[in-house]
Design an enzyme around this catalytic site. Structure first.
Site, mmCIF file in Angstrom:
data_model
loop_
_atom_site.group_PDB
_atom_site.id
_atom_site.type_symbol
_atom_site.label_atom_id
_atom_site.label_comp_id
_atom_site.label_asym_id
_atom_site.label_seq_id
_atom_site.Cartn_x
_atom_site.Cartn_y
_atom_site.Cartn_z
ATOM 1 N N GLU A 260 0.959 -1.234 -0.222
ATOM 2 C CA GLU A 260 -0.263 0.251 -0.209
ATOM 3 C C GLU A 260 1.273 1.497 -0.420
ATOM 4 O O GLU A 260 2.168 1.101 0.537
ATOM 5 C CB GLU A 260 -0.584 -0.359 1.189
ATOM 6 C CG GLU A 260 -1.349 1.096 1.214
ATOM 7 C CD GLU A 260 -3.125 1.338 2.350
ATOM 8 O OE1 GLU A 260 -3.403 1.973 2.639
ATOM 9 O OE2 GLU A 260 -2.212 0.049 3.482
ATOM 10 N N LYS A 316 -9.822 1.984 -2.987
ATOM 11 C CA LYS A 316 -10.637 2.298 -2.173
ATOM 12 C C LYS A 316 -11.813 2.122 -1.447
ATOM 13 O O LYS A 316 -11.601 3.841 -1.918
ATOM 14 C CB LYS A 316 -9.641 2.138 -1.186
ATOM 15 C CG LYS A 316 -9.750 1.523 0.349
ATOM 16 C CD LYS A 316 -8.363 1.484 1.408
ATOM 17 C CE LYS A 316 -8.768 1.265 2.601
ATOM 18 N NZ LYS A 316 -7.435 1.452 4.026
ATOM 19 N N CYS A 368 -5.942 -2.573 3.156
ATOM 20 C CA CYS A 368 -5.517 -2.275 4.096
ATOM 21 C C CYS A 368 -6.621 -2.513 5.455
ATOM 22 O O CYS A 368 -7.125 -4.224 5.595
ATOM 23 C CB CYS A 368 -5.232 -1.070 4.690
ATOM 24 S SG CYS A 368 -4.614 -1.262 6.280
#
Length: 494
Positions: A260, A316, A368
């Site tokens: 990430e 995301k 994440c």
């Protein structure tokens, strides 16, 4: 045998202890057999409490659970939020106390609405409904769910059928039935045996291999978070990831993965680096990396993009409050340094996004924090042969947080019958097979790479097909008999 009674003070101490025991079920301790014990301690004597007493009991449980299992947030606030110790301790305490309200509300509603008969059944249903509430309310925090710890237990084969919430339900039922058994209600032994022996008859394989295994290299740059977003940090990130990639450039890897936000810059700024790296890779090698994007409208996204033998991008969807965006920004931004984010506030990506395609296979993504949301991952798995999660767990420091995070990724693999690739900035970088087993793992806090093979899979588990809603309905159905019996008793009293 009469219901077990004890003093309110002892009840609160038992609840705090039960919260601590729940933390011990999770990584790195992995004492999964303590899960039913924790649920049983909360259930013990619950029918003798008023709704207010039950709420206090639930809050004490939450203090024990999140105080022991999620207080790693102090590291993020103090070490990386540049907040002094007193204020960091205060914010951590507020965080823990706020999360503890979820079990408090759950037990208050349970005692307010449910009667004493079939309490062992309705309590387990209420427990799961409380976890569901914690998953989605105020953006959600499904961390340390009771069922997560069962990824290594004999109950694990239930995961592809009903996911983490079915595991929570069975664990809570085992706890309540265990209390009934201690009360010499011998009939309770039969459902316990059925719940724990049934996995022996369940299928062990819901999905099947699709094509040849892929050879992967996961790169772990181990950048110092304190300097990452400085000019020196940018230069060091470029150097580390280009050098780590160069060492694997002459080998026949299908996938090379950076974590990430591997390069602390926007995609447009990183393009020259990407082009240089891509020019040195074999034509059949795909490079996937986490990167921040800025579109033409000035919106910012936390993304995964593909280079070389890869197409598509993923943005995301589920952002971290106070980490990627600031709720009530106009009120909080200038209050303390912790709330001044080190990067612009992110914008969530679309709810429905196609999988990336790389090295001839489809790859579902969870960046994440998203990996802890079982239903979001299942939605990705429905259209993907592999699952990828990139993360920056540097925020956790040397706490137990990264190990808990890895355990949840393992359960997502088991729920969906998919191999999971987990690439992180400083650990835990790992590959996980379709049964939730770690097949390879890199050491934490080192500049290193992890190589291995992952197998694309085809087919869908029952959980991947339906998600969690059947278990939520089942949990509600288990509560209903207690509600009806309570109402009938009230009518008789009137």
């Amino acid at each position: 045998m009469p219901a077990f009674r004890h003093s309110p003070a002892l009840g609160c101490l038992l609840a705090v202890a039960a919260g601590g025991l729940t933390t011990l079920t999770a990584s790195p301790f992995e004492l999964w057999w303590l899960g039913p014990v924790a649920a049983g301690l909360i259930y013990l004597g619950i029918v003798s409490l008023t709704p207010g007493q039950a709420a206090l009991r639930g809050w004490c449980y939450g203090l024990g659970l999140f105080g022991s299992g999620a207080s790693w947030v102090y590291v993020s606030i103090h070490d990386y939020g540049y907040t002094g110790v007193p204020l960091a301790l205060l914010l951590t305490t507020l965080f823990v106390a706020g999360l503890a309200l979820f079990p408090a509300v759950t037990l208050w509603l349970y005692r307010r609405l449910a009667g004493p008969r079939l309490a062992w059944l309705s309590f387990a249903g209420a427990w799961v409904l409380g976890e569901w509430l914690r998953t989605w309310l105020f953006t959600g925090f499904p961390w340390l769910l009771l069922g997560t710890s069962q990824v290594d237990s004999p109950l694990a084969p239930w995961a592809p059928i009903g996911g983490v919430y079915l595991l929570s339900l069975i664990t809570a039922l085992t706890g309540t039935l265990g209390v009934e058994l201690l009360r010499r209600r011998w009939w309770a032994a039969l459902p316990i045996a059925a719940l724990w022996l049934a996995p022996l008859a369940l299928p062990t394989q819901w999905t099947s291999p699709s094509g040849q295994p892929l050879r992967v290299a996961l790169l772990q740059g181990n950048l110092d978070q304190a300097i990452k977003w400085t000019a020196d940090g940018q230069r060091e990130a470029v150097h580390r990831y280009t050098e780590l990639t160069r060492t694997h450039g002459d080998e026949a890897y299908d996938l090379i993965i950076w974590p990430e936000a591997a390069l602390p810059m926007f995609e447009r700024e990183a393009r020259p680096v990407f082009e240089r790296v891509q020019s040195r890779l074999p034509p059949d090698t795909a490079l996937l990396t986490g990167i921040l994007q800025r579109d033409g409208e000035g919106l910012y996204y936390n993304s995964v993009v593909g280079l070389g033998n890869a197409q598509g991008e993923y943005r995301k969807t589920h952002l971290v409050p106070f980490g990627e965006y600031l709720p009530l920004e106009s009120l909080l931004a200038d209050t303390i340094a912790f709330f001044n984010l080190p990067m612009p506030a992110m914008t969530p990506g679309p709810e429905s996004q196609p999988p990336l395609r790389a090295a001839g296979t489809t790859i579902g993504n969870a960046i994440c924090y998203e990996i802890i949301y079982a239903d979001r991952v299942a939605a990705q798995a429905r259209h993907s042969a592999l699952l990828l999660t990139v993360s920056n767990d540097t925020w956790f420091g040397r706490s137990i947080g990264p190990l808990q995070h890895l355990q949840m990724a393992r359960l997502r693999a088991l729920e969906n019958g998919r191999h999971v690739i987990r690439a992180t900035s400083n650990g835990v970088t790992a590959t996980i097979d379709d049964r939730g087993r770690v097949t390879a793992r890199a050491p934490q806090f080192e500049v290193t790479s992890l190589t291995g093979e992952v197998q694309p899979m085809t087919g869908l588990t029952p959980f991947t097909r339906t998600g969690s809603w059947p278990v939520w309905l089942l949990a509600a159905a288990l509560v209903l008999p207690g509600l009806r019996l309570r109402h009938a008793r009230l009518r008789r009293e009137l």
